[in-house]
Design a protein around this motif. Structure first.
Motif, mmCIF file in Angstrom:
data_model
loop_
_atom_site.group_PDB
_atom_site.id
_atom_site.type_symbol
_atom_site.label_atom_id
_atom_site.label_comp_id
_atom_site.label_asym_id
_atom_site.label_seq_id
_atom_site.Cartn_x
_atom_site.Cartn_y
_atom_site.Cartn_z
ATOM 1 N N GLU B 5 33.339 39.259 25.918
ATOM 2 C CA GLU B 5 33.160 38.979 27.344
ATOM 3 C C GLU B 5 33.743 40.111 28.168
ATOM 4 O O GLU B 5 34.648 40.815 27.714
ATOM 5 C CB GLU B 5 33.828 37.655 27.698
ATOM 6 C CG GLU B 5 35.325 37.656 27.487
ATOM 7 C CD GLU B 5 35.913 36.287 27.776
ATOM 8 O OE1 GLU B 5 36.342 36.090 28.910
ATOM 9 O OE2 GLU B 5 35.911 35.444 26.862
ATOM 10 N N PRO B 6 33.218 40.297 29.373
ATOM 11 C CA PRO B 6 33.671 41.440 30.173
ATOM 12 C C PRO B 6 35.127 41.310 30.589
ATOM 13 O O PRO B 6 35.678 40.211 30.644
ATOM 14 C CB PRO B 6 32.741 41.409 31.386
ATOM 15 C CG PRO B 6 32.181 40.035 31.424
ATOM 16 C CD PRO B 6 32.150 39.550 30.024
ATOM 17 N N HIS B 7 35.721 42.458 30.888
ATOM 18 C CA HIS B 7 37.103 42.508 31.366
ATOM 19 C C HIS B 7 37.105 41.992 32.803
ATOM 20 O O HIS B 7 36.616 42.667 33.729
ATOM 21 C CB HIS B 7 37.589 43.958 31.281
ATOM 22 C CG HIS B 7 39.021 44.145 31.641
ATOM 23 N ND1 HIS B 7 39.421 44.655 32.850
ATOM 24 C CD2 HIS B 7 40.155 43.881 30.948
ATOM 25 C CE1 HIS B 7 40.739 44.717 32.894
ATOM 26 N NE2 HIS B 7 41.211 44.261 31.743
ATOM 27 N N PRO B 9 39.318 41.316 35.402
ATOM 28 C CA PRO B 9 39.859 42.014 36.575
ATOM 29 C C PRO B 9 39.009 43.213 37.004
ATOM 30 O O PRO B 9 38.797 43.438 38.190
ATOM 31 C CB PRO B 9 41.252 42.455 36.117
ATOM 32 C CG PRO B 9 41.614 41.503 35.037
ATOM 33 C CD PRO B 9 40.329 41.186 34.332
ATOM 34 N N SER B 10 38.527 43.967 36.009
ATOM 35 C CA SER B 10 37.691 45.121 36.357
ATOM 36 C C SER B 10 36.395 44.664 37.009
ATOM 37 O O SER B 10 35.936 45.255 38.005
ATOM 38 C CB SER B 10 37.362 45.944 35.103
ATOM 39 O OG SER B 10 38.521 46.498 34.553
ATOM 40 N N LEU B 11 35.808 43.593 36.457
ATOM 41 C CA LEU B 11 34.523 43.102 36.971
ATOM 42 C C LEU B 11 34.672 42.594 38.403
ATOM 43 O O LEU B 11 33.906 42.981 39.309
ATOM 44 C CB LEU B 11 34.007 41.982 36.063
ATOM 45 C CG LEU B 11 32.641 41.403 36.413
ATOM 46 C CD1 LEU B 11 31.555 42.469 36.326
ATOM 47 C CD2 LEU B 11 32.307 40.226 35.499
ATOM 48 N N THR B 13 37.196 43.084 40.629
ATOM 49 C CA THR B 13 37.604 44.132 41.567
ATOM 50 C C THR B 13 36.441 45.081 41.846
ATOM 51 O O THR B 13 36.238 45.517 42.986
ATOM 52 C CB THR B 13 38.795 44.931 41.011
ATOM 53 O OG1 THR B 13 39.806 44.015 40.601
ATOM 54 C CG2 THR B 13 39.373 45.856 42.058
ATOM 55 N N GLY B 14 35.691 45.398 40.803
ATOM 56 C CA GLY B 14 34.541 46.293 40.975
ATOM 57 C C GLY B 14 33.518 45.724 41.936
ATOM 58 O O GLY B 14 33.042 46.413 42.852
ATOM 59 N N LEU B 15 33.172 44.443 41.744
ATOM 60 C CA LEU B 15 32.201 43.810 42.642
ATOM 61 C C LEU B 15 32.733 43.785 44.082
ATOM 62 O O LEU B 15 31.992 44.048 45.037
ATOM 63 C CB LEU B 15 31.886 42.390 42.161
ATOM 64 C CG LEU B 15 31.048 42.301 40.879
ATOM 65 C CD1 LEU B 15 30.941 40.852 40.414
ATOM 66 C CD2 LEU B 15 29.652 42.880 41.105
ATOM 67 N N LEU B 17 34.897 45.859 45.422
ATOM 68 C CA LEU B 17 34.890 47.211 45.973
ATOM 69 C C LEU B 17 33.482 47.636 46.383
ATOM 70 O O LEU B 17 33.293 48.328 47.389
ATOM 71 C CB LEU B 17 35.464 48.202 44.951
ATOM 72 C CG LEU B 17 36.971 48.186 44.764
ATOM 73 C CD1 LEU B 17 37.387 49.156 43.653
ATOM 74 C CD2 LEU B 17 37.691 48.571 46.047
ATOM 75 N N ALA B 50 41.416 40.108 42.943
ATOM 76 C CA ALA B 50 41.860 40.913 41.800
ATOM 77 C C ALA B 50 43.055 40.257 41.102
ATOM 78 O O ALA B 50 43.109 40.185 39.860
ATOM 79 C CB ALA B 50 42.225 42.327 42.264
#
Lengths: 371, 62
Positions: B5-7, B9-11, B13-15, B17, B50
């Motif tokens: 499954e995706p990471h 926090p990165s997912l 925060t990325g969305l 941003l 986040a």
């Protein structure tokens, strides 16, 4: 001390570290090349006692070759005069960003490729598996193959570095296009694209283990750039002090602007044209000062007072200042992102400013002419 | 791409941003006029999301 580069270089050359620090500081101040050189040395030169540098330590010969190529490219950029007028930040930063980002991506990919060929169970193989702990915590310490590889951890250093490097390249290219006029985004647009690129990179990286170090970096970027954008700061118009003395209404420009500094519009003795003339004065950070003869300010729109005039300070300050008499009027739409808009009958000095919390109208020498 | 499954926090925060950056881009192009009053809550929401994602991930790992 930041990364110990100056001290290490001084020990290598056998000179006093203070001498190296002075030279580096001088190159930082005059042109900004020292920043790039310091970062490059930090990334490419191994720490004392370590076998690998921070990046690309697997093949030091190639690392040195690429470092030389990058150094020559940066020197060429400097010689071409891209940095000549305003230094690193406001001159050749897109090229530096592209070179830096590309170098980071290249080094990390090379390092992973070399590590992938190493025997299983070695530290290099562990690094190739994408583990942050393997790549970052055990630099070269497991080359004898005796120690088993640590468990793979998600959110690898490699993913973070490649993601950050790719963002640098994208933002650098967009910045270069903007600087050459191919696109018209301005500083705010490029900064916004940097945030978008960071976000996209984070989303993509999340499917490859995540770029954990980029999460706080992205948030800090958003805080800084979001704050400046909200204040209407664009940083497109240079730094310094600009004094405009205008004696005839026909000589007025439609717009006076400056990025950071002091923008003065001196209208003492001006002969205005009939009717209403409109000009804009835009400053990102600093002070706009409008000077006109006593009694000719029809509207100064101030919220605070000083001894010799009035001023408004704060974030995203917008004021319309009207100068003139009879049917001859000049309306100045003044905007300061962060700073002060001041009016007075003579150019102010620093020691003229005596801020008070009183609200106009009702005080100060111009109170009598305020609407 | 890894099968895991995706990471989170990165997912997240990325969305966040991406959305925030698009809003700033529209502001830079004068399509919308963002003020400090609009940007500050959005930034707080981004930081909160986040932190929430990071906390959820840590809880799952335990």
């Amino acid at each position: 001390m930041i990364a110990g580069v100056c001290g290490g270089l001084a020990r290598h050359l056998g000179v006093d570290p203070v001498l190296v620090r002075i030279v580096v500081l001088a190159t930082v101040v005059f042109g900004g090349f020292g920043v790039v050189a310091y970062l490059a040395a930090w990334l490419m030169v191994p720490e004392e006692g370590a076998e690998k540098p921070l990046l690309g330590g697997a093949r030091p010969r190639q690392t040195a070759q690429v470092a030389i190529v990058i150094g020559i490219a940066l020197a060429a950029v400097g010689l071409l005069g891209v940095w000549a007028d305003a230094g690193l930040v406001f001159g050749g930063w897109p090229l530096v960003l592209v070179l830096f980002g590309a170098a980071v991506v290249w080094f990390v990919m090379e390092r992973d490729r070399d590590d992938a060929g190493a025997p299983a169970g070695t530290g290099a193989a562990a690094a190739a598996a994408g583990g942050e702990g393997a790549a970052g915590d055990l630099p070269g310490g497991l080359a004898d193959g005796a120690t088993p590889a640590p468990e793979r951890r998600r959110g690898s250093f490699a993913v973070t570095a490649i993601t950050a490097g790719a963002v640098c390249v994208v933002v650098g290219i967009v910045g270069a296009l903007d600087a050459t006029g191919a696109v018209d985004l301005g500083w705010g647009g490029v900064a916004a694209l940097a945030i978008v690129a960071t976000g996209v990179a984070l989303v993509v990286s999340s499917f490859f283990g995540g770029a954990r170090a980029l999460v706080p970096l992205g948030i800090v970027l958003a805080l800084l750039l979001g704050g400046t954008a909200a204040a209407g700061v664009s940083f497109n118009s240079g730094i310094g002090e600009r004094d405009h003395r205008v004696l005839h209404g026909d000589d007025l420009r439609g717009r006076y602007e400056l990025g950071v500094g002091h923008l003065q519009l001196d209208l003492r003795g001006i002969e205005l044209a009939r009717g209403t003339t409109r000009v804009e004065a835009d400053l990102d950070v600093g002070m706009i000062e409008i000077v006109a003869d006593d009694g000719r300010f029809l509207d100064a729109g101030g919220t605070r007072t000083r001894r010799d005039g009035q001023a408004s300070g704060g974030v995203d300050v917008k004021r319309t200042i009207v100068v003139g008499d009879g049917d001859r009027r000049l309306e100045i739409d003044a905007h300061v992102g962060v700073g002060v808009i001041a009016v007075g009958d003579r150019p102010g000095q620093d020691d003229d400013w005596e801020w008070s919390q009183r609200t106009l109208p009702g005080s100060g020498p111009f109170a009598g002419v305020l609407r | 791409m890894s099968g895991r499954e995706p990471h989170l926090p990165s997912l997240v925060t990325g969305l966040g941003l991406v959305l925030f950056g698009v809003a700033l881009l529209l502001d830079a192009l004068d399509e919308v006029d963002l003020s400090a009053g609009a940007v500050a809550p959005a930034l707080l929401a981004l930081i909160g999301a986040a932190l929430l994602a990071s906390g959820l991930r840590d809880r799952r790992r335990r």
